[in-house]
Design a protein around this motif. Structure first.
Motif, PDB file in Angstrom:
ATOM      1  N   SER A 183       0.816  -1.215   0.000  1.00  0.00           N
ATOM      2  CA  SER A 183       0.000   0.000   0.000  1.00  0.00           C
ATOM      3  C   SER A 183       0.850   1.265   0.000  1.00  0.00           C
ATOM      4  N   VAL A 184       0.460   2.204  -0.849  1.00  0.00           N
ATOM      5  CA  VAL A 184       1.126   3.507  -0.916  1.00  0.00           C
ATOM      6  C   VAL A 184       0.514   4.423   0.140  1.00  0.00           C
ATOM      7  N   GLN A 185       1.361   5.067   0.901  1.00  0.00           N
ATOM      8  CA  GLN A 185       0.913   6.022   1.919  1.00  0.00           C
ATOM      9  C   GLN A 185       1.404   7.404   1.511  1.00  0.00           C
ATOM     10  N   LEU A 186       0.467   8.272   1.148  1.00  0.00           N
ATOM     11  CA  LEU A 186       0.815   9.573   0.592  1.00  0.00           C
ATOM     12  C   LEU A 186      -0.073  10.662   1.200  1.00  0.00           C
ATOM     13  N   ASN A 187       0.538  11.594   1.885  1.00  0.00           N
ATOM     14  CA  ASN A 187      -0.210  12.687   2.516  1.00  0.00           C
ATOM     15  C   ASN A 187      -0.280  13.894   1.586  1.00  0.00           C
ATOM     16  N   SER A 188      -0.727  13.656   0.373  1.00  0.00           N
ATOM     17  CA  SER A 188      -0.793  14.725  -0.617  1.00  0.00           C
ATOM     18  C   SER A 188      -1.751  14.319  -1.723  1.00  0.00           C
ATOM     19  N   ASN A 189      -2.358  15.314  -2.340  1.00  0.00           N
ATOM     20  CA  ASN A 189      -3.189  15.070  -3.514  1.00  0.00           C
ATOM     21  C   ASN A 189      -2.516  15.552  -4.787  1.00  0.00           C
ATOM     22  N   GLU A 190      -1.250  15.937  -4.675  1.00  0.00           N
ATOM     23  CA  GLU A 190      -0.531  16.475  -5.819  1.00  0.00           C
ATOM     24  C   GLU A 190      -0.086  15.367  -6.762  1.00  0.00           C
ATOM     25  N   PHE A 191      -0.341  15.544  -8.052  1.00  0.00           N
ATOM     26  CA  PHE A 191       0.044  14.575  -9.076  1.00  0.00           C
ATOM     27  C   PHE A 191       1.532  14.244  -8.996  1.00  0.00           C
ATOM     28  N   GLU A 192       2.362  15.271  -8.811  1.00  0.00           N
ATOM     29  CA  GLU A 192       3.817  15.110  -8.840  1.00  0.00           C
ATOM     30  C   GLU A 192       4.351  14.267  -7.689  1.00  0.00           C
ATOM     31  N   ASP A 193       3.545  14.054  -6.649  1.00  0.00           N
ATOM     32  CA  ASP A 193       4.019  13.335  -5.465  1.00  0.00           C
ATOM     33  C   ASP A 193       3.788  11.830  -5.538  1.00  0.00           C
ATOM     34  N   GLY A 194       3.171  11.351  -6.599  1.00  0.00           N
ATOM     35  CA  GLY A 194       2.776   9.953  -6.681  1.00  0.00           C
ATOM     36  C   GLY A 194       3.905   8.981  -6.987  1.00  0.00           C
ATOM     37  N   ARG A 195       3.527   7.708  -7.023  1.00  0.00           N
ATOM     38  CA  ARG A 195       4.436   6.587  -7.314  1.00  0.00           C
ATOM     39  C   ARG A 195       4.369   6.288  -8.815  1.00  0.00           C
ATOM     40  N   PHE A 196       5.349   6.780  -9.560  1.00  0.00           N
ATOM     41  CA  PHE A 196       5.328   6.648 -11.019  1.00  0.00           C
ATOM     42  C   PHE A 196       6.003   5.349 -11.482  1.00  0.00           C
ATOM     43  N   VAL A 197       5.356   4.713 -12.445  1.00  0.00           N
ATOM     44  CA  VAL A 197       5.913   3.504 -13.050  1.00  0.00           C
ATOM     45  C   VAL A 197       5.625   3.529 -14.550  1.00  0.00           C
ATOM     46  N   VAL A 198       6.660   3.296 -15.347  1.00  0.00           N
ATOM     47  CA  VAL A 198       6.457   2.984 -16.757  1.00  0.00           C
ATOM     48  C   VAL A 198       6.469   1.464 -16.854  1.00  0.00           C
ATOM     49  N   VAL A 199       5.413   0.890 -17.411  1.00  0.00           N
ATOM     50  CA  VAL A 199       5.289  -0.569 -17.433  1.00  0.00           C
ATOM     51  C   VAL A 199       5.119  -1.053 -18.864  1.00  0.00           C
ATOM     52  N   GLY A 200       5.780  -2.176 -19.174  1.00  0.00           N
ATOM     53  CA  GLY A 200       5.659  -2.769 -20.498  1.00  0.00           C
ATOM     54  C   GLY A 200       5.791  -4.284 -20.413  1.00  0.00           C
ATOM     55  N   PHE A 201       5.188  -4.975 -21.378  1.00  0.00           N
ATOM     56  CA  PHE A 201       5.249  -6.437 -21.420  1.00  0.00           C
ATOM     57  C   PHE A 201       5.725  -6.860 -22.812  1.00  0.00           C
ATOM     58  N   LEU A 202       6.632  -7.831 -22.827  1.00  0.00           N
ATOM     59  CA  LEU A 202       7.178  -8.314 -24.103  1.00  0.00           C
ATOM     60  C   LEU A 202       6.747  -9.764 -24.332  1.00  0.00           C
ATOM     61  N   GLY A 203       6.388 -10.040 -25.580  1.00  0.00           N
ATOM     62  CA  GLY A 203       6.051 -11.393 -25.972  1.00  0.00           C
ATOM     63  C   GLY A 203       6.283 -11.550 -27.462  1.00  0.00           C
ATOM     64  N   PRO A 204       6.313 -12.788 -27.962  1.00  0.00           N
ATOM     65  CA  PRO A 204       6.481 -12.998 -29.402  1.00  0.00           C
ATOM     66  C   PRO A 204       5.420 -12.230 -30.189  1.00  0.00           C
ATOM     67  N   GLN A 205       5.846 -11.487 -31.186  1.00  0.00           N
ATOM     68  CA  GLN A 205       4.903 -10.637 -31.927  1.00  0.00           C
ATOM     69  C   GLN A 205       4.471 -11.288 -33.231  1.00  0.00           C
TER      70      GLN A 205
END
Length: 205
Positions: A183-205
């Motif tokens: 669980s993320v615990q964040l005492n802010s509503n600001e977009f910039e304060d969040g937990r950022f992740v770039v996510v990608g999945f690879l498989g045979p194309q």
């Protein structure tokens, strides 16, 4: 490049050069309006923002700008693919493109343990972590679980490894590996304060 014992999990700290990492963070935050309308609330206390970057063609300027800086990641990961296949124990397959999405985990966001293989479609999961420095949230650690069919969930309840959310960290692992997010615990509503992740999945194309 470092790997966790017991499972094929690769971590690469300081993955992007500082100027590329900073441009990625600044561009995402400057174009936060691209996330409007994509806030997902599973309850009144758990929220995340999810933005697919590659699955939909668009000429929307803010999304285009984000895609351009995410290309830093794509190009560097493409160069690493031969080593990743070997280190992860995955049979090599051609990859011409890495489809990415962006996630911003807000207060109380949590990831229930799951796998990413999508019925065998995907083979390698890719996560790139970044956040405002110094970090303004607690929690949001990535946990890994052994597959165990004697459990109703399909995995052992006790994680065998945990990786804290660190800025500019790349993590890759086979898609059949059970993983979840504390669980993320964040005492802010600001977009910039969040937990950022770039996510990608690879498989045979």
């Amino acid at each position: 490049m470092s790997s966790l014992k017991h499972q094929n999990i690769i971590q690469i700290a300081n993955f992007l050069p500082k100027e590329e990492r900073d441009e990625l963070f600044d561009t995402v935050c400057a174009n936060k309006k691209a996330f409007e309308g994509v806030r997902i609330s599973k309850s009144n206390q758990e929220e995340l923002m999810y933005l697919p970057l590659e699955l939909e063609k668009t000429d929307q300027s803010d999304i285009v700008q984000i895609r351009q800086v995410v290309e830093y990641l794509s190009k560097r990961i493409m160069k690493l693919l031969p080593k990743l296949f070997t280190s992860l124990g995955v049979e090599p397959f051609p990859v011409s493109h890495i489809p990415f999405a962006l996630i911003n985990g807000l207060n109380h966001h949590v990831g229930i343990p799951h796998v990413d293989e999508s019925g065998g479609k995907f083979k390698i999961s890719i996560l790139y972590y970044f956040h405002k420095t110094p970090k303004t949230f607690q929690g949001g650690a990535l946990e890994f679980y052994d597959t165990d069919t004697s459990f109703q969930t399909g995995h052992n309840d006790n994680p065998f490894a945990k990786i804290e959310h660190e800025d500019n960290l790349l993590i890759t692992f086979p898609c059949q590996t059970y993983h979840g997010v504390t669980s993320v615990q964040l005492n802010s509503n600001e977009f910039e304060d969040g937990r950022f992740v770039v996510v990608g999945f690879l498989g045979p194309q």
